[in-house]
Motif scaffolding. Structure first.
Motif, short mmCIF file in Angstrom:
data_model
loop_
_atom_site.label_atom_id
_atom_site.label_comp_id
_atom_site.label_asym_id
_atom_site.label_seq_id
_atom_site.Cartn_x
_atom_site.Cartn_y
_atom_site.Cartn_z
N MET A 1 0.86 -1.19 0.00
CA MET A 1 0.00 0.00 0.00
C MET A 1 0.89 1.24 0.00
O MET A 1 1.94 1.26 0.65
N TRP A 2 0.44 2.28 -0.69
CA TRP A 2 1.24 3.50 -0.81
C TRP A 2 0.50 4.67 -0.19
O TRP A 2 -0.61 5.00 -0.60
N LEU A 207 -1.00 5.77 -11.04
CA LEU A 207 -0.94 5.31 -9.66
C LEU A 207 -1.92 4.17 -9.50
O LEU A 207 -3.13 4.34 -9.75
N SER A 208 -1.44 3.01 -9.10
CA SER A 208 -2.33 1.85 -9.01
C SER A 208 -2.97 1.70 -7.64
O SER A 208 -4.04 1.08 -7.52
N LYS A 209 -2.35 2.30 -6.60
CA LYS A 209 -2.91 2.13 -5.25
C LYS A 209 -2.41 3.24 -4.37
O LYS A 209 -1.27 3.67 -4.47
N ALA A 210 -3.28 3.72 -3.48
CA ALA A 210 -2.90 4.76 -2.53
C ALA A 210 -3.67 4.57 -1.24
O ALA A 210 -4.77 4.02 -1.23
N VAL A 211 -3.07 5.04 -0.14
CA VAL A 211 -3.73 5.03 1.16
C VAL A 211 -3.88 6.47 1.60
O VAL A 211 -2.90 7.21 1.65
N LEU A 212 -5.10 6.89 1.93
CA LEU A 212 -5.36 8.25 2.38
C LEU A 212 -5.32 8.28 3.90
O LEU A 212 -6.11 7.61 4.58
N SER A 213 -4.41 9.06 4.44
CA SER A 213 -4.26 9.18 5.89
C SER A 213 -4.89 10.50 6.34
O SER A 213 -4.22 11.53 6.42
N TRP A 214 -6.19 10.46 6.63
CA TRP A 214 -6.91 11.67 7.02
C TRP A 214 -7.09 11.71 8.53
O TRP A 214 -7.18 10.70 9.18
#
Length: 214
Positions: A1-2, A207-214
């Motif tokens: 995960m990115w 971009l194939s994958k992202a993690v949103l850190s909210w």
């Protein structure tokens, strides 16, 4: 995960199969990073190239990343034959990952569906080594006509777009005679990508994958 973040990166890793891949694909982005984050650690890895071309890559890194802590690593794996040298490419990138992984959270690499076999080889291996990073896949225009529909954009103002072209010419004199290497081609693509994100110019990534850190 990115993780997708606007914070200052710990460090950036830029992977290119050939000298000039990184600067063509994301030179404007590098200029923006260098200006916004002075002292940013950036590692540039180039897998193929003659001694002359490797010297050009080192010059380019210094020009595009002025003010950053730059580490340029070059290799002379066979140009145009990286699929046949898959084990050597994997070993080289594994060594890079072991050395810089703790200090890097953004990775710039070719697109997995790039028509050039060398680019695809690097793109195939990169996500197996950098799984917890923001992995942005840049695009390189070519006669194959393989440009697709990117989903991440970095807007470039007019000065930055023109500076990218100027520095490409300065750093890579060996390429200046090629029929595709000119300001109109580089700025034309940047203008199209800019239009797609409501900017004057832009560079685009996949971009194939992202993690949103909210």
């Amino acid at each position: 995960m990115w993780p997708l973040t606007t914070d200052r990166p710990r460090g950036v890793l830029a992977l290119g199969a050939h000298p000039d891949d990184v600067e063509i694909g994301c030179g404007g982005t590098l200029l923006r990073l260098a200006r916004r984050f002075p002292g940013l650690p950036v590692t540039v890895v180039v897998l193929t190239g003659t001694a002359q071309r490797q010297a050009e890559a080192r010059t380019a890194a210094g020009l595009f990343l002025a003010g950053c802590r730059v580490d340029v690593r070059t290799s002379d794996l066979p140009d145009g034959r990286l699929p046949a040298a898959w084990d050597a490419v994997k070993d080289l990138l594994v060594a890079v990952a072991a050395d810089v992984d703790v200090d890097v959270d953004v990775v710039l690499a070719p697109r997995p569906d790039d028509a050039h076999q060398d680019h695809r080889t690097v793109a195939e291996i990169a996500p197996t080594l950098w799984r917890d990073h923001l992995l942005l896949s840049y695009e390189i225009p070519k006669w194959d006509g393989d440009l697709g529909r990117p989903n991440v954009y970095v807007p470039l103002d007019e000065d930055t777009a023109h500076e990218k072209v100027r520095l490409l010419d300065k750093a890579y004199p060996s390429q200046s005679g090629r029929d595709w290497w000119d300001e109109e081609m580089f700025l034309g693509l940047a203008r199209i990508r800019g239009m797609e994100c409501r900017a004057r110019y832009a560079e685009a990534f996949h971009l194939s994958k992202a993690v949103l850190s909210w």
